[in-house]
Design a protein around this motif. Sequence first.
Motif, PDB file in Angstrom:
ATOM      1  N   ASN A 175       0.831  -1.211   0.000  1.00  0.00           N
ATOM      2  CA  ASN A 175       0.000   0.000   0.000  1.00  0.00           C
ATOM      3  C   ASN A 175       0.863   1.257   0.000  1.00  0.00           C
ATOM      4  OD1 ASN A 175      -2.382  -1.452  -0.017  1.00  0.00           O
ATOM      5  ND2 ASN A 175      -2.690  -1.344   2.192  1.00  0.00           N
ATOM      6  N   GLU A 176       1.910   1.250   0.781  1.00  0.00           N
ATOM      7  CA  GLU A 176       2.799   2.418   0.832  1.00  0.00           C
ATOM      8  C   GLU A 176       3.469   2.637  -0.525  1.00  0.00           C
ATOM      9  OE1 GLU A 176       5.512   1.427   3.913  1.00  0.00           O
ATOM     10  OE2 GLU A 176       4.150   1.960   5.553  1.00  0.00           O
ATOM     11  N   GLN A 177       3.795   1.560  -1.219  1.00  0.00           N
ATOM     12  CA  GLN A 177       4.483   1.673  -2.497  1.00  0.00           C
ATOM     13  C   GLN A 177       3.558   2.118  -3.636  1.00  0.00           C
ATOM     14  OE1 GLN A 177       7.920   1.110  -2.808  1.00  0.00           O
ATOM     15  NE2 GLN A 177       7.740   1.027  -0.595  1.00  0.00           N
ATOM     16  N   THR A 178       2.257   1.931  -3.463  1.00  0.00           N
ATOM     17  CA  THR A 178       1.330   2.158  -4.573  1.00  0.00           C
ATOM     18  C   THR A 178       0.318   3.283  -4.349  1.00  0.00           C
ATOM     19  OG1 THR A 178      -0.163   0.430  -3.755  1.00  0.00           O
ATOM     20  CG2 THR A 178       1.500  -0.206  -5.385  1.00  0.00           C
ATOM     21  N   LYS A 179      -0.236   3.357  -3.192  1.00  0.00           N
ATOM     22  CA  LYS A 179      -1.368   4.273  -3.026  1.00  0.00           C
ATOM     23  C   LYS A 179      -0.958   5.734  -3.165  1.00  0.00           C
ATOM     24  CE  LYS A 179      -4.761   1.572  -0.508  1.00  0.00           C
ATOM     25  NZ  LYS A 179      -5.624   1.474   0.694  1.00  0.00           N
ATOM     26  N   GLY A 180       0.229   6.060  -2.688  1.00  0.00           N
ATOM     27  CA  GLY A 180       0.643   7.453  -2.763  1.00  0.00           C
ATOM     28  C   GLY A 180       0.800   7.967  -4.174  1.00  0.00           C
ATOM     29  N   SER A 181       1.203   7.087  -5.105  1.00  0.00           N
ATOM     30  CA  SER A 181       1.454   7.511  -6.477  1.00  0.00           C
ATOM     31  C   SER A 181       0.246   7.336  -7.376  1.00  0.00           C
ATOM     32  CB  SER A 181       2.627   6.712  -7.076  1.00  0.00           C
ATOM     33  OG  SER A 181       2.331   5.339  -7.090  1.00  0.00           O
TER      34      SER A 181
END
Length: 227
Positions: A219-225
């Motif tokens: 989630n940290e790797q994907t949701k922000g972007s």
Amino acid sequence: MLRIITFATQKGGAGKTTLATSFAVAAAEAGETVVLFDLDFQRSAMVWREQRVLPKSASNPSPVTHPNNPIVEAYPADKVAQMAQMLRGLEKKGVTLVVLDTPGADNATVNAALAASDFAVILLAPTRIDLGAVRPTVQAVMRTEAKFGFLLNNCPPQPNNPRAEKMATGLSALGPVAPVRIVRRADYQDAYADGKGVTEWAPGSPAAQEIRQLLEWVNEQTKGSIL
């Protein structure tokens, strides 16, 4: 917004299906609407799906589906070329997360999955054999626009294993490495065999904690972007 996560490594027996199924369940428990596509000709995820609902019988007249139920389907082989378009279309149906369980091979299906992905989880055990085998997967994902990161799987149960940490340090020069180490535990295999995710099979176990940490990292790797 829909996210597409691929579990990949062009090596058989790496544990992709075991982790992909538990990951899908953990995501469903967290409130995601999840579809897991089985892209492997062995159809291991489909076998897992069949275990989630016991067949109707005299002793089991009313089968009950597990409550945290990701949709699991075999991806149609004749639609590989349209994979990205087809998967993106699921957002209109309310799907928030697609998980792709890929075969341990270098073929058009794996390449299409990587190209369609928002993030690829590249699995490997902390061994020299796995390190050598993972290189084609890294090269394949680098030919796409997908983000990727490494996940050390089947790690020895000894705490702070120096082999795993040394490999993590080396891999970090190529891309992000998940801070969680997936330790070799019987709970993963037992959960898969019973048609459950490990967070269902043993919700308070170290294995369940590892899967929840993996979900948090993805989630940290994907949701922000993306969101």
